[in-house]
Design an enzyme around this catalytic site. Structure first.
Site, PDB file in Angstrom:
ATOM      1  N   TYR A  91       0.828  -1.209   0.000  1.00 33.89           N
ATOM      2  CA  TYR A  91       0.000   0.000   0.000  1.00 33.89           C
ATOM      3  C   TYR A  91       0.864   1.262   0.000  1.00 33.89           C
ATOM      4  O   TYR A  91       1.794   1.405   0.794  1.00 33.89           O
ATOM      5  CB  TYR A  91      -0.896  -0.008   1.238  1.00 33.89           C
ATOM      6  CG  TYR A  91      -2.018   0.999   1.230  1.00 33.89           C
ATOM      7  CD1 TYR A  91      -3.154   0.788   0.460  1.00 33.89           C
ATOM      8  CD2 TYR A  91      -1.965   2.144   2.016  1.00 33.89           C
ATOM      9  CE1 TYR A  91      -4.204   1.690   0.455  1.00 33.89           C
ATOM     10  CE2 TYR A  91      -3.005   3.057   2.035  1.00 33.89           C
ATOM     11  CZ  TYR A  91      -4.124   2.827   1.249  1.00 33.89           C
ATOM     12  OH  TYR A  91      -5.163   3.723   1.255  1.00 33.89           O
ATOM     13  N   SER A 185       1.426  -7.708   2.061  1.00 39.32           N
ATOM     14  CA  SER A 185       0.455  -6.711   2.497  1.00 39.32           C
ATOM     15  C   SER A 185      -0.561  -6.466   1.373  1.00 39.32           C
ATOM     16  O   SER A 185      -1.214  -7.407   0.929  1.00 39.32           O
ATOM     17  CB  SER A 185       1.170  -5.434   2.932  1.00 39.32           C
ATOM     18  OG  SER A 185       0.293  -4.582   3.621  1.00 39.32           O
ATOM     19  N   GLN A 186      -0.695  -5.229   0.868  1.00 38.82           N
ATOM     20  CA  GLN A 186      -1.607  -5.022  -0.263  1.00 38.82           C
ATOM     21  C   GLN A 186      -1.223  -5.926  -1.431  1.00 38.82           C
ATOM     22  O   GLN A 186      -2.089  -6.486  -2.107  1.00 38.82           O
ATOM     23  CB  GLN A 186      -1.575  -3.571  -0.716  1.00 38.82           C
ATOM     24  CG  GLN A 186      -2.406  -3.301  -1.965  1.00 38.82           C
ATOM     25  CD  GLN A 186      -2.288  -1.871  -2.451  1.00 38.82           C
ATOM     26  OE1 GLN A 186      -3.173  -1.068  -2.236  1.00 38.82           O
ATOM     27  NE2 GLN A 186      -1.174  -1.552  -3.110  1.00 38.82           N
ATOM     28  N   ASP A 271       0.970  -8.385  14.346  1.00 38.38           N
ATOM     29  CA  ASP A 271       0.657  -7.518  13.209  1.00 38.38           C
ATOM     30  C   ASP A 271      -0.673  -6.808  13.440  1.00 38.38           C
ATOM     31  O   ASP A 271      -1.745  -7.407  13.319  1.00 38.38           O
ATOM     32  CB  ASP A 271       0.601  -8.361  11.935  1.00 38.38           C
ATOM     33  CG  ASP A 271       0.476  -7.524  10.667  1.00 38.38           C
ATOM     34  OD1 ASP A 271       0.270  -6.305  10.761  1.00 38.38           O
ATOM     35  OD2 ASP A 271       0.593  -8.117   9.571  1.00 38.38           O
ATOM     36  N   HIS A 300       4.066  -6.216  11.232  1.00 40.51           N
ATOM     37  CA  HIS A 300       3.696  -6.273   9.815  1.00 40.51           C
ATOM     38  C   HIS A 300       4.884  -6.579   8.898  1.00 40.51           C
ATOM     39  O   HIS A 300       4.683  -6.918   7.738  1.00 40.51           O
ATOM     40  CB  HIS A 300       3.027  -4.964   9.403  1.00 40.51           C
ATOM     41  CG  HIS A 300       2.294  -5.047   8.108  1.00 40.51           C
ATOM     42  ND1 HIS A 300       1.347  -6.014   7.841  1.00 40.51           N
ATOM     43  CD2 HIS A 300       2.368  -4.285   6.969  1.00 40.51           C
ATOM     44  CE1 HIS A 300       0.863  -5.848   6.620  1.00 40.51           C
ATOM     45  NE2 HIS A 300       1.472  -4.810   6.070  1.00 40.51           N
TER      46      HIS A 300
END
Length: 324
Positions: A91, A185-186, A271, A300
């Site tokens: 992201y 992640s994204q 996370d 994360h």
């Protein structure tokens, strides 16, 4: 910080009911079909001649609406057909600079790094604009067009991600039966969505994936980017049901139910950005064979730099087992 989500033994069994629109498959078939109807060819020009052991190409392919999406393509210079990796970015980031992505091509793969429309001005450079406007939204991308699945930002981005696989698969230098998708992640959420939408993928590697089990994530964590949705609902008080109805079309759990390629997930128990229960919700619903690597005392960043060799060894094991 300390663990905040479910205990690990419960996470491994966590398989929640997640809202699924009755027209989910029709919506995505229509969306991807429309994108594939655009005839714009993939273009690739040479770039970064300083990388003398690898070939670098600056790619443009047709994404959502036929709009040109940038990517880097890195390959070994011998030109023989090989397996391919499509990588999606976290992201706020874009494709960055070509020399930031050397590992996969150095290991013998064709590596396509997709730029992220409308992002790439946070921590990593991007060049692809998002040409579509939006109704009022919270800062960031999470609520752009969230009033309808047809206008939601991630409809465009997920479509771009599927078309990136199409673009790589269409190149003569790639073995079309050995295309994997990967990201963190994204990027992991996008890879998971593609695994549920694209045919005959070789493998999926999704690290601490975002965009999973929205209703739990938005209510469990106060961290961004999920906080963008909570901020929006704090102002649009009457729109809670409408917002979550839109998000159901983009939930990684629903894509996981439709994905069959061998999958390697990772989750980190500290996370707060992508809570581990949201990752396990997708992994435990995954229709194919799925493994989850757990990092008990990480946030994360998950496994960090240890993830690439883990992915590379895992793909090598798939090849050795005859899965590629």
């Amino acid at each position: 910080m300390a663990h905040f989500d479910l205990p690990l033994d419960e996470l491994r069994r966590y398989r929640p009911e997640v809202g699924e629109p009755s027209d989910f498959d029709d919506f995505w078939a229509r969306t991807i079909g429309e994108a594939r109807s655009h005839g714009r060819p993939t273009s690739a020009t040479g770039a970064q001649p300083l990388l003398t052991t690898l070939e670098v190409r600056d790619v443009r392919f047709a994404g959502f609406g036929g709009e040109p999406i940038a990517a880097w393509l890195l390959t070994p210079r011998d030109g023989s057909p090989r397996g391919g990796i499509v990588q999606y970015v976290g992201y706020g980031g874009g494709r960055g600079l070509a020399h930031e992505h050397l590992a996969w091509a150095s290991a013998g793969y064709a590596h396509l790094v997709m730029d992220t429309r409308g992002q790439g001005s946070g921590w990593s450079l991007g060049v692809t604009a998002d040409a579509v406007g939006s109704a009022p939204a919270a800062p960031g991308m999470m609520t752009r067009g969230i009033g309808s699945p047809d206008t939601y930002y991630y409809r465009r981005l997920i479509t771009d991600a599927v078309r990136a696989v199409d673009a790589l698969r269409g190149l003569d230098l790639v073995d079309p039966a050995r295309i994997a998708v990967a990201g963190g992640s994204q990027g992991g959420g996008l890879a998971l969505a593609v695994a549920g939408l694209a045919d005959e993928l070789w493998a999926l590697a999704a690290d601490v994936p975002f965009l999973c089990h929205f209703e739990r994530a938005v209510r469990l964590t106060d961290e961004y980017p999920y906080r963008e949705i909570a901020n929006y609902l704090g102002a649009h008080r009457a729109d809670v049901d409408e917002v979550f109805a839109t998000l159901a079309y983009f939930d990684g759990v629903n894509f996981a139910k439709r994905a069959s390629a061998p999958a390697l997930f990772s989750a980190a128990l500290e996370d707060l950005i992508c809570p581990p229960s949201t990752v396990f919700a997708a992994a435990n619903h995954y229709a194919g064979r799925a493994e989850v690597d757990v990092y008990s005392f990480n946030a994360h960043e998950g496994g960090g730099a240890e993830r690439w060799p883990r992915h590379a060894e895992w793909l090598a094991s798939l090849t050795a087992a005859g899965a590629g």
